[in-house]
Design an enzyme around this catalytic site. Structure first.
Site, PDB file in Angstrom:
ATOM      1  N   PRO A 244       7.611  60.274  83.060  1.00 29.00           N
ATOM      2  CA  PRO A 244       7.109  61.400  83.822  1.00 29.00           C
ATOM      3  C   PRO A 244       8.157  62.137  84.641  1.00 29.00           C
ATOM      4  CG  PRO A 244       6.389  59.272  84.728  1.00 29.00           C
ATOM      5  CD  PRO A 244       7.544  59.048  83.840  1.00 29.00           C
ATOM      6  N   GLU A 245       8.295  63.377  84.365  1.00 29.73           N
ATOM      7  CA  GLU A 245       8.997  64.289  85.258  1.00 29.73           C
ATOM      8  C   GLU A 245       7.905  65.146  85.895  1.00 29.73           C
ATOM      9  OE1 GLU A 245      12.460  66.160  83.494  1.00 29.73           O
ATOM     10  OE2 GLU A 245      12.567  64.606  81.972  1.00 29.73           O
TER      11      GLU A 245
ATOM     12  N   HIS B 281       0.221  44.952  80.433  1.00 26.11           N
ATOM     13  CA  HIS B 281       0.910  45.746  81.448  1.00 26.11           C
ATOM     14  C   HIS B 281      -0.048  46.598  82.273  1.00 26.11           C
ATOM     15  CE1 HIS B 281       4.484  44.240  79.626  1.00 26.11           C
ATOM     16  NE2 HIS B 281       4.304  44.907  78.507  1.00 26.11           N
TER      17      HIS B 281
ATOM     18  N   ARG C 100       7.609  48.812  82.062  1.00 29.02           N
ATOM     19  CA  ARG C 100       8.918  48.541  82.673  1.00 29.02           C
ATOM     20  C   ARG C 100       8.815  48.281  84.179  1.00 29.02           C
ATOM     21  NH1 ARG C 100      13.177  52.786  80.216  1.00 29.02           N
ATOM     22  NH2 ARG C 100      14.664  51.375  81.207  1.00 29.02           N
TER      23      ARG C 100
END
Length: 290
Positions: free
Chosen positions: A2-3, A101, A120
DNA sequence: CTGTGTTCCTGTTCGC
DNA sequence: TGCGAACAGGAACACA
């Protein structure tokens, strides 16, 4: 993923579920992500109603009815999945989301639940007093919102003046402009016809006259972000929006992930190249980016 | 202070 | 096919 455009897309997807809803249950499945979860995370959320879901840089901020705010960052691989109420039995796992996750599940009184998945674990969640957010270490150094009113050529000149680092590194620095990441910096620089490798300070015209170069850069940044938001963000590696659909701005990339393809600039005969810069890939046209 | 490199973590892709 | 290396959308931190 995500930006800024992706975070804004997520915000728009989550807002209808979050805003006006009250947390009835919060499943926190591990003690930390990149940062530890706040003490009594679930307990402090349950019973709280969300007044508003807003965004600052790449942070999502849910303002709560007790003056606190749930601050969320998606890091590199975070995503949210909405499961509407009543159909919980039909809940499916979005492609690419390993349930191992799923680190947090928010349950709301409107029957919906929202799952945060982050392989991550570079994301984070915080609880801050709403009026202290801007003073928090993670926020106090943040630069301007690139789509805000204060964003213009003069502001860019102020930020970049005298900087010896590369133009690309300066634009990636959240302390200058908050929200750009590797993709959109590459894209904006290509649109502006500027080399990622030139010194950041070199784009500032010391004469103080109108700065066409910086006007172009400011324009390019705003344009690429707006277009990306309109397209629902970019979906690399099958990343999904909150409703499971794909953003499609990646089809409009001019240089990112396009090494070896012809430069899309009109009449340019260049070929998109890739170079490592500060440990990250820079995609650019060696011919038309000066 | 400024700029650069490392690090956190898992998953996917690429070359042999 | 298998297997290790390289790389991935972020950003705090250590260090020169």
């Amino acid at each position: 993923m995500p930006e800024l455009p992706e975070v804004e897309t997520v915000r728009r997807g989550l807002a209808p579920v979050f805003e006006g809803a009250t947390f009835t249950r919060v499943d926190q499945r591990r003690a930390d992500l990149r940062l530890p979860f706040p003490q009594d995370f679930a307990k402090r959320l349950i019973g709280r109603r969300v007044l508003k879901l807003r965004r600052r840089a790449k942070y999502l901020i849910a303002e709560l009815d007790d003056g606190e705010a749930l601050v969320m960052h998606l890091g590199m691989s975070g995503s949210f999945r909405i499961d509407k109420g009543a159909s919980l039995a039909n809940t499916h796992i979005a492609k690419g989301q390993n349930p191992a996750h799923d680190h947090v599940v928010f349950h709301f009184d409107n029957g919906a639940s929202v799952t945060y998945n982050d392989p991550r674990r570079f994301g984070c969640m915080l609880l801050l007093h709403s009026n202290e957010i801007e003073k928090h270490p993670l926020f106090e150094g943040l630069g301007i919102e690139p789509l805000g009113n204060e964003m213009n050529a003069q502001k860019l000149a102020d930020e970049l003046h005298g900087r010896k680092t590369s133009l690309k590194a300066a634009l990636l620095d959240q302390g200058n402009i908050a929200g750009l990441g590797n993709i959109y910096v590459c894209e904006a620089l290509h649109r502006a016809g500027l080399s990622p490798f030139r010194a950041a300070g070199s784009v500032v015209d010391v004469s103080g006259k109108p700065m066409p170069t910086l006007e172009r850069l400011a324009r390019a940044i705003k344009d690429v972000l707006r277009e990306a938001i309109e397209a629902g963000g970019s979906s690399l590696r099958d990343h999904r929006q909150t409703d499971g659909s794909l953003g499609y701005f990646q089809h409009n990339f001019r240089v990112y992930d396009r090494e070896g393809e012809p430069c899309p600039t009109k009449d340019c005969k260049g070929v998109v190249a890739r170079k490592m810069q500060n440990g990250r890939s820079t995609f650019y046209c060696p011919v038309c980016q000066k």
